[in-house]
Design a protein around this motif. Structure first.
Motif, PDB file in Angstrom:
ATOM      1  N   THR A  40      -7.905  16.119 -11.964  1.00 29.47           N
ATOM      2  CA  THR A  40      -8.993  16.244 -11.276  1.00 29.47           C
ATOM      3  C   THR A  40      -9.751  16.445 -11.953  1.00 29.47           C
ATOM      4  OG1 THR A  40      -7.180  17.838  -9.886  1.00 29.47           O
ATOM      5  CG2 THR A  40      -9.308  17.706  -9.247  1.00 29.47           C
ATOM      6  N   ALA A  78     -14.335  23.514 -15.312  1.00 29.14           N
ATOM      7  CA  ALA A  78     -13.833  22.931 -14.389  1.00 29.14           C
ATOM      8  C   ALA A  78     -12.455  23.746 -14.249  1.00 29.14           C
ATOM      9  CB  ALA A  78     -13.714  21.198 -14.212  1.00 29.14           C
ATOM     10  N   TRP A  79     -11.551  23.103 -15.535  1.00 30.97           N
ATOM     11  CA  TRP A  79     -10.165  24.115 -15.451  1.00 30.97           C
ATOM     12  C   TRP A  79     -10.520  25.611 -15.208  1.00 30.97           C
ATOM     13  CZ3 TRP A  79      -9.565  22.335 -21.218  1.00 30.97           C
ATOM     14  CH2 TRP A  79      -9.797  20.630 -21.831  1.00 30.97           C
ATOM     15  N   THR A  80     -10.556  25.688 -15.830  1.00 28.62           N
ATOM     16  CA  THR A  80     -11.085  27.882 -15.751  1.00 28.62           C
ATOM     17  C   THR A  80     -11.152  27.794 -13.823  1.00 28.62           C
ATOM     18  OG1 THR A  80     -12.963  27.951 -15.773  1.00 28.62           O
ATOM     19  CG2 THR A  80     -12.391  28.243 -17.508  1.00 28.62           C
ATOM     20  N   GLY A  98      -9.730  25.907 -11.920  1.00 25.43           N
ATOM     21  CA  GLY A  98      -8.841  25.978 -11.503  1.00 25.43           C
ATOM     22  C   GLY A  98      -8.080  23.644 -10.581  1.00 25.43           C
ATOM     23  N   ALA A  99      -9.272  23.135 -11.600  1.00 26.38           N
ATOM     24  CA  ALA A  99      -8.332  22.194 -11.886  1.00 26.38           C
ATOM     25  C   ALA A  99      -7.998  22.024 -12.803  1.00 26.38           C
ATOM     26  CB  ALA A  99     -10.177  21.253 -11.230  1.00 26.38           C
ATOM     27  N   SER A 100      -7.177  20.617 -12.289  1.00 25.96           N
ATOM     28  CA  SER A 100      -6.300  19.555 -13.097  1.00 25.96           C
ATOM     29  C   SER A 100      -6.857  19.329 -14.093  1.00 25.96           C
ATOM     30  CB  SER A 100      -4.959  19.712 -12.418  1.00 25.96           C
ATOM     31  OG  SER A 100      -6.001  18.607 -11.454  1.00 25.96           O
ATOM     32  N   HIS A 101      -6.213  19.050 -15.968  1.00 22.89           N
ATOM     33  CA  HIS A 101      -6.750  17.822 -16.036  1.00 22.89           C
ATOM     34  C   HIS A 101      -7.331  16.742 -15.045  1.00 22.89           C
ATOM     35  CE1 HIS A 101      -6.655  18.758 -20.561  1.00 22.89           C
ATOM     36  NE2 HIS A 101      -5.670  19.578 -19.960  1.00 22.89           N
TER      37      HIS A 101
END
Ligand SMILES: Nc1ncnc2c1ncn2[C@@H]1O[C@H](COP(=O)(O)OP(=O)(O)O)[C@@H](O)[C@H]1O
Ligand SMILES: [Mg+2]
Lengths: 355, 286
Positions: B195, B186-188, B190-193
């Motif tokens: 989100t 999810a981070w890769t 584009g989600a923030s921690h």
């Protein structure tokens, strides 16, 4: 032209160094494989590029921008994980749309791009399934679509094919290369399978114990491995330990008293060396007609070719010959082995590390 | 012939001890309680052998009882909510800890279960009393002393303390089953921690949170020691009310009727909640 560069990148976990001083330059649109045995630091290297592991030392830059300390959600790289890491509670469409949603792409455009990505990986009819309802190969393609749909500057693949069975793996190799050619994304793939690395990459980076030991095009890597480990790890080879002899203009390797003519100009006489010759570079002749006499110890039929083990005065040699449609020499029959001296590779040092 | 009959009876023999246990210790007392709740009661002569619905009518029409039921529901719901609000992040942090610390903190969380509820509740009554540590601290920083003991606040505080492990453990188990790379994925993308937690981690621990909530709600709604010691004589909950009817009023049939109503109400609420949340979670998680 350098698009992605790693300069002296290292990673230590406590006192253990997983990756040591990796320096690598990758051009735009290139397909590079990181090849090495399990535990040599491939995943760690890939995750440092992705931003999931912070390098202890070194610098990573993308398109001229230093991204060494940038958060993964700002790097915008596409990552396909070894376990695929699909979101189990979302459908295929929702999985693929996630990255676009995070980028606030308007819903109409989002749906269009998701549709395109799914058709690229040929999963259009599975759009509403959940990951648990898909096979391994389909999950892998969802993971690729999810990473590609955000149009990342670099695609990172961590052993994407290792969970698939042999036949599907071969199909997916071609598929992966087709997709990469079509989209033109700079791609780095981690693999422990040398055949996979050779067949689909533009360049292969060999890693051993956290270090990068050779970076070359697949063909050059295969023909000119830089050390004994690589020559046996990449493809099959015969490794023979001997001593370098020189007599005027001619030079040869002395293996237990048998002299094999070879050329390697910069080695001093008397140096212990390792001689490497690929099984397919050895020609099988009638007894007495070759450079070396031997006897067939065993033979295996592999369909397109035969693989022999031949007992010779300098040790057991592997020889492979293409299947020409006629029965080759039987086990126990005497044969002569011949080769062109240019195909003997001389590697300084002993073969101890090669095993 | 013999072999055949023995294979037929084997399942019964195997299930027998458990069934007997369940029948003797759960179903039988429950049935007796149900029967008891329909007996008439007279203050001078005690339990009568005549059938009556009057206890049920009393309970559902008397505002005294309704208020206690309402309070029980409110306290149990509030405790569940607070336990979820504290327990879920706690379980997440725990699951992300490295090993020596993880074991230490897991022990800290489960440790209280090894101490009797009564002892812990006495501890809270000392802390929350008018001269307790909490009030002394309040006075030290210049606040007026607050009356905490014998209020609903005291009961909720102590219940949260008692129930927290029952929320943390199921959520922690659910988190253990999660592939940590899913969050990284999810981070890769584009989600923030935050989100990634909200969109990817949370939905997958719903089932753990559901079972935690059910346990906490059920145990809180029928808790006895905490309200008995921290609620005082006047602030009653369902379980303390039943206790009083049995042992102070000696009106066993009325006590039995209350117990049955609490049981049925608890069961209905839990089943409805389970239906609602589980249906949603099952649909997506399978
Ligand atoms: N988080 C970590 N903590 C400690 N050691 C690690 C960690 N991650 C990887 N390693 C170690 O680093 C080495 C390289 O790991 P990895 O990059 O996963 O290898 P590969 O992907 O090539 O199989 C391994 O020996 C592994 O045990
Ligand atoms: Mg790996």
């Amino acid at each position: 032209m350098a698009f992605l560069t790693l300069e002296g990148v290292s990673k230590e976990f406590g006192s253990f160094t997983a990756v040591r001083d990796v320096t690598l330059t990758i051009d735009k649109g290139e397909f590079v494989s990181l090849l090495g045995p399990s535990g040599c630091g491939k995943t760690t290297t890939l995750q440092m590029i992705a931003g999931l592991v912070e390098p202890t030392e070194g610098r990573i830059s993308l398109d001229g921008r230093d991204i060494t300390r940038e958060k993964p959600n700002h790097r915008g790289l596409g990552v396909v994980f070894q376990s695929y890491a699909l979101f189990p509670h979302m459908t295929v469409t929702q999985n693929v749309a996630f990255g676009l949603e995070m980028r606030r792409v308007p819903s109409a455009e989002r749906m269009e791009r998701v549709r395109e990505a799914l058709s690229l990986v040929q999963l259009t009819s599975f759009a509403d399934r959940y990951p648990r309802q898909l096979s391994g190969g389909q999950r892998q393609r969802v993971a690729i679509a999810r990473a590609l749909v955000i149009a990342p500057p670099v695609l990172l693949l961590d052993e994407p094919l290792s969970n698939l069975d042999a036949k599907l793996r071969e199909e997916m190799q071609f598929e992966l290369r087709r997709i990469q050619r079509k989209v033109g994304t700079t791609t780095i793939m981690v693999t422990h399978d040398q055949a996979e690395a050779l067949s689909i990459s533009d360049r292969v980076v060999v890693m051993e114990g956290g270090r990068m030991t050779q970076v070359d095009a697949p063909y050059r890597l295969y023909e000119q491995p830089s050390n004994a480990f690589i020559s046996s790890f990449v493809g099959k080879t015969n490794l023979l330990a001997g001593t370098w002899r020189r007599n005027g203009t001619s030079s040869a390797v002395d293996i237990g008293g048998v002299l094999l003519e070879a050329s390697a100009p910069e080695i001093a006489a008397g140096t212990p060396v390792t001689l490497s010759i690929r099984p397919e570079k050895i020609l099988m002749r009638d007894a007495g007609a070759g450079r070396l006499e031997g006897r067939v110890a065993s033979r295996f039929f592999l369909g397109s070719q035969w693989l022999f083990t031949i007992d010779t005065p300098i040790g057991t040699m592997m020889v492979s010959t293409p299947n020409q449609g006629v029965e080759p020499p039987a086990e126990g029959s005497p044969v002569g082995l011949d080769w062109s001296p240019a195909n003997l590779r001389i590697i300084a040092g002993t073969a101890a590390a090669a095993a | 012939m013999i072999a055949r009959s023995s294979t037929l009876s084997a399942p019964w023999l195997l299930a027998g001890p458990g069934a007997l246990f369940f029948f003797g210790l759960v179903l039988l007392p429950l049935a007796l309680t149900v029967i008891l709740s329909f007996h008439a009661y007279d203050h001078s002569t005690g339990i009568q052998n005549t059938f009556t619905l009057s206890h049920y009518v009393t309970v559902v029409t008397d505002s005294y009882y309704l208020e206690i039921f309402w309070r029980t529901l409110r306290i149990a719901a509030l405790t569940t909510l607070i336990c979820a609000a504290i327990g879920v992040p706690e379980a997440y942090i725990l699951s992300r800890m490295r090993d020596p610390w993880r074991s230490v903190f897991l022990l800290v969380i489960i440790g209280p279960l090894l101490v009797s509820v009564v002892v812990r509740t006495f501890g809270w009554s000392m802390l929350l009393g008018s001269q307790g540590l909490v009030n002394q601290a309040l006075q030290l920083v210049g606040f007026a002393p607050a009356r905490i003991l014998y209020t609903e606040t005291a009961i909720v505080i102590a219940l949260v303390h008692v129930m927290l492990p029952f929320m943390v453990i199921p959520v922690w188990t659910a988190l253990q089953k999660l592939d940590p790379m899913v969050e990284a994925a999810a981070w890769t993308l584009g989600a923030s921690h935050f989100t990634a937690l909200r969109r990817v981690v949370m939905p997958q621990v719903t089932l753990g949170m559901l079972s935690g909530s059910l346990i906490v709600f059920g145990l809180s709604a029928s808790a006895f020691a905490v309200p008995a010691l921290l609620g005082g004589r006047r602030l009653k909950m369902a379980a303390t009310l039943v206790y009083d009817e049995y042992l102070h009023e000696l009106n066993w049939p009325l006590g039995a009727a209350i117990a049955i109503i609490v049981l049925v109400a608890n069961l209905c609420i839990m089943l409805a909640y389970n239906r609602m949340v589980e249906a949603r979670a099952r649909r997506t998680l399978g």
